[in-house]
Motif scaffolding. Structure first.
Motif, PDB file in Angstrom:
ATOM      1  N   GLN A 282      37.829  16.039  39.232  1.00  0.00           N
ATOM      2  CA  GLN A 282      37.340  16.337  37.878  1.00  0.00           C
ATOM      3  C   GLN A 282      37.088  17.839  37.712  1.00  0.00           C
TER       4      GLN A 282
ATOM      5  N   ASP B 254      36.587  12.044  43.596  1.00  0.00           N
ATOM      6  CA  ASP B 254      36.880  12.032  42.160  1.00  0.00           C
ATOM      7  C   ASP B 254      36.131  13.153  41.440  1.00  0.00           C
TER       8      ASP B 254
ATOM      9  N   TYR C 115      29.662  20.621  31.014  1.00  0.00           N
ATOM     10  CA  TYR C 115      29.468  19.196  30.780  1.00  0.00           C
ATOM     11  C   TYR C 115      28.319  18.887  29.835  1.00  0.00           C
TER      12      TYR C 115
ATOM     13  N   GLN D 158      40.377  19.817  37.704  1.00  0.00           N
ATOM     14  CA  GLN D 158      41.090  19.694  36.427  1.00  0.00           C
ATOM     15  C   GLN D 158      40.378  20.447  35.306  1.00  0.00           C
ATOM     16  N   ASP D 159      39.077  20.227  35.165  1.00  0.00           N
ATOM     17  CA  ASP D 159      38.339  20.802  34.042  1.00  0.00           C
ATOM     18  C   ASP D 159      38.237  22.320  34.101  1.00  0.00           C
TER      19      ASP D 159
ATOM     20  N   LEU E  15      30.879   9.172  39.620  1.00  0.00           N
ATOM     21  CA  LEU E  15      32.092   9.303  40.423  1.00  0.00           C
ATOM     22  C   LEU E  15      31.776   9.352  41.909  1.00  0.00           C
TER      23      LEU E  15
END
Length: 99
Positions: A78, A74, A20, A81-82, A70
């Motif tokens: 995240q 959530d 990130y 998914q990432d 978030l």
């Protein structure tokens, strides 16, 4: 094992921080993404982070929550998914899961 425990087991804090955009420096210190500083004061451990400047502290889920504003579920979605974890995040979270 809860979905939260699975995420924490599969993704460590330094890896997520790098993903990130946090520049992780020597000895896993980084400029804290939660306050303005010139000298790295945020120590990234495998299972948590701690900023000695502002006191920010948490696990990988809390890191993502704070970076993106978030809620815990959530943040889990995240990360799932990432990092392409393929975990089933469709079941509702209970308050016990989030501990």
């Amino acid at each position: 094992m809860t979905i939260f425990e699975e995420i924490k087991e599969l993704v460590d804090v330094p890896t997520a921080a790098r993903q990130y955009g946090v520049e992780v420096r020597r000895n896993n210190f980084a400029l804290c993404p939660f306050h303005n500083e010139r000298t790295p004061s945020c120590k990234l451990y495998a299972d948590h982070y701690h900023c000695y400047g502002c006191g920010a502290h948490g696990d990988v889920i809390r890191l993502v929550q704070n970076l993106f504003g978030l809620n815990p579920m959530d943040a889990v979605k995240q990360l799932n998914q990432d990092f392409g974890l393929g975990l089933d995040v469709s079941r509702p979270a209970t308050p016990a899961d989030e501990k």
